[in-house]
Design an enzyme around this catalytic site. Structure first.
Site, PDB file in Angstrom:
ATOM      1  N   LYS A 253     -16.202  -5.441  -9.365  1.00  0.00           N
ATOM      2  CA  LYS A 253     -17.420  -5.426  -8.535  1.00  0.00           C
ATOM      3  C   LYS A 253     -17.239  -4.330  -7.493  1.00  0.00           C
ATOM      4  O   LYS A 253     -16.468  -4.480  -6.555  1.00  0.00           O
ATOM      5  CB  LYS A 253     -17.654  -6.773  -7.849  1.00  0.00           C
ATOM      6  CG  LYS A 253     -18.953  -6.794  -7.032  1.00  0.00           C
ATOM      7  CD  LYS A 253     -19.205  -8.166  -6.421  1.00  0.00           C
ATOM      8  CE  LYS A 253     -20.646  -8.386  -5.988  1.00  0.00           C
ATOM      9  NZ  LYS A 253     -21.161  -7.457  -5.025  1.00  0.00           N
ATOM     10  N   ARG A 258     -26.573  -0.156  -6.051  1.00  0.00           N
ATOM     11  CA  ARG A 258     -27.008  -0.392  -7.419  1.00  0.00           C
ATOM     12  C   ARG A 258     -28.096   0.606  -7.805  1.00  0.00           C
ATOM     13  O   ARG A 258     -29.037   0.811  -7.053  1.00  0.00           O
ATOM     14  CB  ARG A 258     -27.579  -1.813  -7.500  1.00  0.00           C
ATOM     15  CG  ARG A 258     -27.979  -2.232  -8.893  1.00  0.00           C
ATOM     16  CD  ARG A 258     -28.421  -3.692  -8.868  1.00  0.00           C
ATOM     17  NE  ARG A 258     -28.541  -4.226 -10.210  1.00  0.00           N
ATOM     18  CZ  ARG A 258     -28.398  -5.513 -10.504  1.00  0.00           C
ATOM     19  NH1 ARG A 258     -28.133  -6.392  -9.565  1.00  0.00           N
ATOM     20  NH2 ARG A 258     -28.532  -5.937 -11.740  1.00  0.00           N
TER      21      ARG A 258
HETATM   22  P1  ATP Z   1     -23.770  -8.578  -2.684  1.00  0.00           P
HETATM   23  O1  ATP Z   1     -24.119  -8.674  -1.252  1.00  0.00           O
HETATM   24  O2  ATP Z   1     -22.616  -9.419  -3.064  1.00  0.00           O
HETATM   25  O3  ATP Z   1     -23.729  -7.206  -3.234  1.00  0.00           O
HETATM   26  P2  ATP Z   1     -26.316  -8.887  -3.804  1.00  0.00           P
HETATM   27  O4  ATP Z   1     -27.218  -9.935  -3.311  1.00  0.00           O
HETATM   28  O5  ATP Z   1     -26.601  -7.478  -3.494  1.00  0.00           O
HETATM   29  O6  ATP Z   1     -24.896  -9.316  -3.373  1.00  0.00           O
HETATM   30  P3  ATP Z   1     -25.512 -10.056  -6.187  1.00  0.00           P
HETATM   31  O7  ATP Z   1     -26.338 -10.434  -7.327  1.00  0.00           O
HETATM   32  O8  ATP Z   1     -25.061 -11.150  -5.365  1.00  0.00           O
HETATM   33  O9  ATP Z   1     -26.289  -8.985  -5.364  1.00  0.00           O
HETATM   34  O10 ATP Z   1     -24.259  -9.248  -6.700  1.00  0.00           O
HETATM   35  C1  ATP Z   1     -24.440  -8.323  -7.682  1.00  0.00           C
HETATM   36  C2  ATP Z   1     -24.407  -6.934  -7.081  1.00  0.00           C
HETATM   37  O11 ATP Z   1     -23.113  -6.411  -7.210  1.00  0.00           O
HETATM   38  C3  ATP Z   1     -25.295  -6.038  -7.859  1.00  0.00           C
HETATM   39  O12 ATP Z   1     -26.546  -5.931  -7.240  1.00  0.00           O
HETATM   40  C4  ATP Z   1     -24.589  -4.718  -7.928  1.00  0.00           C
HETATM   41  O13 ATP Z   1     -25.072  -3.853  -6.931  1.00  0.00           O
HETATM   42  C5  ATP Z   1     -23.155  -5.037  -7.572  1.00  0.00           C
HETATM   43  N1  ATP Z   1     -22.201  -4.813  -8.678  1.00  0.00           N
HETATM   44  C6  ATP Z   1     -21.063  -4.123  -8.577  1.00  0.00           C
HETATM   45  N2  ATP Z   1     -20.373  -4.131  -9.723  1.00  0.00           N
HETATM   46  C7  ATP Z   1     -21.095  -4.849 -10.601  1.00  0.00           C
HETATM   47  C8  ATP Z   1     -20.901  -5.233 -11.954  1.00  0.00           C
HETATM   48  N3  ATP Z   1     -19.819  -4.898 -12.634  1.00  0.00           N
HETATM   49  N4  ATP Z   1     -21.865  -5.988 -12.541  1.00  0.00           N
HETATM   50  C9  ATP Z   1     -22.961  -6.361 -11.861  1.00  0.00           C
HETATM   51  N5  ATP Z   1     -23.185  -6.028 -10.585  1.00  0.00           N
HETATM   52  C10 ATP Z   1     -22.266  -5.286  -9.941  1.00  0.00           C
END
Ligand code: ATP
Length: 588
Positions: A253, A258
C-alpha cells in the site's frame, strides 16, 4: 416544465427527513418531468449542474448572492444582510424579502426548469473581467421573474447550499420507483451509476431505454469509474480469516495519490480519487503510460508516488502535493519526479474487466504493464499464511509504504464500494486505532497566546451518507506546525460562512463557520462516547454521539478527497466496535 412544480417539490422534500418519503416525493416529480428535461432535474436536485467529474462548480460567494437579492428586492444591502443573518441562509432571506415585494407586482413570466438550469449554467461558466456584474445581472433577472418560493431554491442552488439531503442512492431509489414501478432492478441501476457516475445520463437512459438500456452501459474510456475502496482490520490473521482462510494477494500500500488512467492510443486522461481531471499535473505520467502500457485503449489504476531520483526511494505523500498546481508544472515535474505502481486494470481494448475476478485482472495487468525504473505492477505476494503477510508488511514498510492492501483473488471490481474484498492493514504505532480518520473542517475558534491572531482550534465533522450531512466529531488543536497555522486560514477563507451551513450538524458554536470543503487526516488515541458531538447519535448509546479522544492532525491535507469522501459516521461506528473487540481480547 414549470420551475414552480420543482420548487413546490423541494419544499416538500425540505419538510421530510425519512428516506422512504423522500424517495416517493422525488419519484412523483421524476414521473411528471419530460424526458429531455430529466438530466437537468437530476443535476439541479442535487445542487449540481453537471456530473461531478466535469468540474462545473456552483458556489456563488455569499457577498454576491446578497447583492443579487438586494438588486432584485430593491432593498439596501444592509437590510438584506440583516435578514440573512437572522434567518441563517440566503434562500430563506430571498424568499422573505421578495415576498414583501411581490405582493404589489405581477410576475411577468413563468419560470421554466430549463430557464433556471440554463441561467445557472451560464453563471457558473462566466469568468474574467466584468463577470461579477454579468452574474449579478443574470441572476437578478431570474429572481425578478421568480415567486418567493422559487427564489429561495434558486438562491440556495446558486450558492451551493441546496442541501435537500438527496444522496446519490436516494436518487437511484427514486428512479427505480418512478420508472420500474418497484425497486426490482435497483442493483443494476447502482452498478450502472458506479461505472458511469452521471445521474443525468442514468435517469435519461432508464426513462428512454428501460432496464435493458441500463444493463447495456459499459465502462468507457473517458468516463471515470467510482473507485473501489478497502475495509480495515487490525491483523493479518483477522484478514485471512475474514477472507475465508484461503490464499490471498497481499499488495504494497503505497503512500501516494490514486490515479485512474484512461489510455487512448498515445494519449491519456488522469482522474483523481475524487474523479477530477488532473491530467495537467502529470505530463510525465502520460509519457510513462504511453511508453510502458502495452494496450491501445485501457483503464488502469495506479498509485503515483514521489521518488528520490538518486536513491529511487519513495517520498511521503506531502511531496506530491507540490505537483497539484496550475502553473509551473514543468518546474515541479523536474523537482518532484514520480513513479507509478499499477494495482488494477478495469478495461483493455474495450473489454470490460470490472466483472472479472482479481486474479484475471492482475494477470492482464502484468501482461500490459512493462516493469521499468518508473513503472511496475505493484509488488504482490500470494499466501494463506498470516505470518508471511506480516513479514511482507515489514518489507513494505521498510520500502516506504504505509502497509498492505490484502485482496480476495476471486473478488470482482466493485466500483464505489468499500467491502471486505480489499482489506487494508496499516501500522499506526501512535494509536490504538487501526487507521487514520479523514475529517472535514466546519468551524474554527480564535487562538490565544502563541496562536493569537490565528485560529487555535478547528471543529471537525465526519460525513453521514444516510442523511447527506456533516455532524461534528471532534475539536482539534494539536499536530499543526507554525506553517500550518498560517496556511489554514488562507485555505479556508473562501469557505467562510457567517451562519452555520445548513448541512452541518453541531451543538458547538465556533467563532467562524466554514462550508464543508477541506478534508484533513487525523489520528486519535480512541473513539469515545460523547454527549456533545452529534456524529452517530444514538447508535451506540441513547443520547450519545461519538467523538475522537486526543485527536492530532497528521500533517496531511487530503485534497484528493471531496467532503463526501471523508470518513463516514458508519465507519466511525465500525471503528468504535473494532476497538471494543480489541479491549475484550486484552481482558480475556
Ligand atoms: P487511506 O486514507 O488509507 O488512503 P482512503 O480512504 O483514501 O484511505 P482506502 O480505500 O481506505 O482509501 O484505501 C485504499 C487507497 O490506498 C486507495 O485509494 C489507493 O490510493 C491506495 N493504495 C495504495 N496501494 C494500493 C493497492 N495496492 N491497492 C489498492 N489501493 C492502494
Amino acid at each position: 416544465m414549470n420551475y414552480s412544480t420543482v420548487a413546490e417539490t423541494y419544499r416538500k422534500l425540505d419538510a421530510v427527513s425519512g428516506r422512504i418519503e423522500m424517495t416517493e416525493i422525488l419519484a412523483e416529480l421524476l414521473k411528471k418531468t419530460p424526458r429531455d428535461e430529466l438530466p437537468m432535474l437530476a443535476y439541479l436536485t442535487q445542487g449540481k449542474l453537471r456530473p461531478d467529474y466535469e468540474g462545473v462548480e456552483l458556489g456563488l460567494a455569499e457577498k454576491l448572492a446578497l447583492r443579487v437579492i438586494a438588486s432584485a428586492s430593491g432593498l439596501s444591502q444592509d437590510a438584506v444582510y440583516k435578514t440573512y443573518v437572522k434567518l441563517g441562509d440566503v434562500g430563506s432571506a430571498a424568499e422573505q424579502l421578495l415576498s414583501k415585494k411581490s405582493q404589489g407586482t405581477l410576475i411577468s413570466e413563468r419560470l421554466t426548469l430549463e430557464r433556471v438550469y440554463k441561467t445557472l449554467l451560464k453563471v457558473s461558466q462566466t469568468a474574467g473581467e466584468g463577470s461579477v456584474e454579468a452574474k449579478q445581472r443574470e441572476l437578478a433577472s431570474l429572481l425578478n421573474d421568480a415567486s418567493p418560493l422559487e427564489a429561495k431554491y434558486i438562491m440556495r442552488a446558486v450558492t451551493g447550499e441546496l442541501r435537500l439531503g438527496v444522496a446519490d442512492y436516494t436518487m437511484l431509489d427514486a428512479c427505480a420507483l418512478a420508472f420500474l414501478g418497484s425497486k426490482g432492478g435497483r442493483p443494476l441501476l447502482e452498478r450502472a451509476y458506479n461505472i458511469h457516475p452521471d445521474l443525468g445520463f442514468i435517469v435519461e437512459t432508464l426513462a428512454s431505454k428501460g432496464l435493458g438500456g441500463i444493463q447495456a452501459i459499459r465502462v468507457e474510456v473517458g468516463v471515470p469509474i467510482r473507485p473501489m475502496l478497502a475495509e480495515r482490520l487490525d491483523s493479518a490473521k483477522a484478514i485471512i480469516a475474514k477472507l475465508g482462510n484461503k490464499v490471498v494477494a497481499a499488495e504494497y500500500k503505497l503512500d501516494g495519490e490514486r490515479l485512474q488512467i484512461h489510455k487512448q492510443d498515445e494519449d491519456a486522461t488522469l482522474f483523481s480519487r475524487r474523479l477530477e481531471v488532473i491530467t495537467h499535473n502529470y505530463p510525465d505520467v502520460l509519457e510513462l503510460v504511453a511508453k510502458n502500457v502495452a494496450s491501445k485503449e485501457a483503464i488502469l489504476e495506479a498509485e503515483v508516488v514521489a521518488i528520490n531520483e538518486d536513491t529511487g526511494e519513495y517520498l511521503p505523500f506531502q511531496e506530491l502535493m507540490h505537483r497539484r498546481r496550475k502553473y509551473g508544472v514543468a518546474e515541479a515535474m523536474k523537482q518532484y519526479p514520480v513513479a507509478l505502481n499499477f494495482f488494477d486494470l478495469l478495461s483493455a481494448e474495450r473489454k470490460d474487466f470490472t466483472n472479472s475476478p482479481y486474479r484475471e485482472r492482475r494477470a492482464k495487468l502484468e501482461s500490459v504493464v512493462k516493469e521499468t525504473e518508473r513503472t511496475r505492477p505493484v509488488p504482490a505476494l500470494r499466501t494463506a499464511d498470516p505470518e508471511e503477510v506480516e513479514k511482507f508488511m515489514e518489507e513494505a514498510i521498510a520500502n516506504g509504504c504505509e502497509g498492505l492492501v490484502v485482496k480476495d483473488l476471486e473478488g470482482v471490481y466493485r466500483a464505489g464500494a468499500r467491502e471486505f474484498s480489499w482489506v487494508k492493514l496499516k501500522r499506526e504505532y501512535r494509536s490504538e486505532l487501526t487507521d487514520t480518520i479523514d475529517l472535514v473542517i466546519v468551524g474554527a475558534f480564535h487562538g490565544r497566546g502563541r496562536r493569537a491572531g490565528t485560529y487555535g482550534t478547528y471543529l471537525l465533522a465526519a460525513y453521514d451518507d444516510k442523511k447527506a450531512n456533516f455532524p461534528t466529531v471532534s475539536k482539534i488543536g494539536t499536530g499543526f506546525t507554525d506553517e500550518d497555522l498560517q496556511k489554514f486560514p488562507r485555505l479556508l477563507k473562501k469557505y467562510e460562512s457567517r451562519v452555520k451551513p445548513p448541512n452541518v450538524e453541531s451543538n458547538l458554536v465556533p467563532n467562524v463557520w466554514f462550508r464543508p470543503h477541506l478534508v484533513i487526516e487525523t489520528i486519535a488515541s480512541e473513539i469515545t462516547l460523547s454527549p456533545i458531538h452529534p456524529a452517530g447519535m444514538g447508535r451506540i448509546r441513547k443520547e450519545s454521539g461519538l467523538a475522537l479522544r486526543f485527536p492530532k492532525f497528521t500533517g496531511k491535507i487530503r485534497d484528493d478527497k471531496k467532503p463526501e469522501d471523508a470518513t463516514t459516521v458508519e465507519e466511525i461506528v465500525e471503528m468504535y466496535n473494532l476497538q471494543l473487540k480489541k479491549v475484550e481480547r486484552v481482558v480475556q
